[in-house]
Design an enzyme around this catalytic site. Sequence first.
Site, PDB file in Angstrom:
ATOM      1  N   CYS A 111     -52.616  36.395 -55.214  1.00 19.27           N
ATOM      2  CA  CYS A 111     -53.040  36.725 -56.586  1.00 19.27           C
ATOM      3  C   CYS A 111     -54.441  36.168 -56.770  1.00 19.27           C
ATOM      4  O   CYS A 111     -55.238  36.167 -55.835  1.00 19.27           O
ATOM      5  CB  CYS A 111     -52.056  36.160 -57.607  1.00 19.27           C
ATOM      6  SG  CYS A 111     -51.901  34.354 -57.559  1.00 19.27           S
ATOM      7  N   GLY A 112     -54.765  35.661 -57.957  1.00 18.90           N
ATOM      8  CA  GLY A 112     -56.084  35.098 -58.182  1.00 18.90           C
ATOM      9  C   GLY A 112     -56.245  33.708 -57.598  1.00 18.90           C
ATOM     10  O   GLY A 112     -57.205  33.431 -56.877  1.00 18.90           O
TER      11      GLY A 112
END
Length: 287
Positions: free
Chosen positions: A243-244
């Site tokens: 993800c981030g």
Amino acid sequence: MNTPPDQSPFVVSFDWLKSRIGETGIKIVDASWYLPAQKRDGATEFAASRIPGAVFFNQDKIVAPDSDLPHTIAAEADFARAAGELGLSETDTIVVYDGPGMFTAPRVWWLLRTFGAGNTYVLDGGFDAWKAQGLPVETGTPATPSPARFNAMLNRQAVTGFDQMVSIVESRSSQIADARGPGRFTGVEPEPREGMRSGHMPGARNVPFSVLSEAGKLKPLKKLRLTLEAAGLDLDKPVVTTCGSGVTAAVITLALQSVGHRDNTLYDGSWSEWGGRDDTPVVTGEA
């Protein structure tokens, strides 16, 4: 724990938790964390109100102190000390929650289990809905937790590092499931962290974490499986989640584990590491 047949074995309901608040061996953890754009602060909200007896797990502070990435997993000794200071033991039954539900609590669920707390669960629904339903809420200054001993033993097979990720991208030995929103995944929207490239890793599939839940609750198992497969994942093959910064990747991990998929790992550096470098391949557009 009597889990309904179409519910994840890793989540608990409001009714389940309400009836056990205050029981010996039941620990409650607020794992709320927010992006700047959400204009919410988990620590501030916790200080104002919480599920009775809950402690606050600060996802920005219980990390590797020497890493330049935001949420690098801590060393065993550091995690053990932090968890113990929160009054947690690896033998406790631990319930983790966040504000909206199925957002950041799964990261702490994953961390605790990865360090050996096998009886850790996520509260289905989130604290926002808990309050809206008039369930018990504690206000005022939170009590200082009674210290405990947490014997941390990191399951290194649950974590993928940068060199492993490079190999996975090159060899396609594992499927890559990216929990960021479609705009960031395709490169149409900029990354929230300044100076970071947009796009995704070659071969990655987009599985936005938000599609795995409904009203803050993890989808029933049949829907969950269909959602994962619709994103292009073969549930008979290995998956690495990303993800981030390694937080919402754990929502996919929770979903995979819930439907019985065990051959999965979480890329801890995630896009903060991959997209923050200038020597990694980045793809824009649809996968």
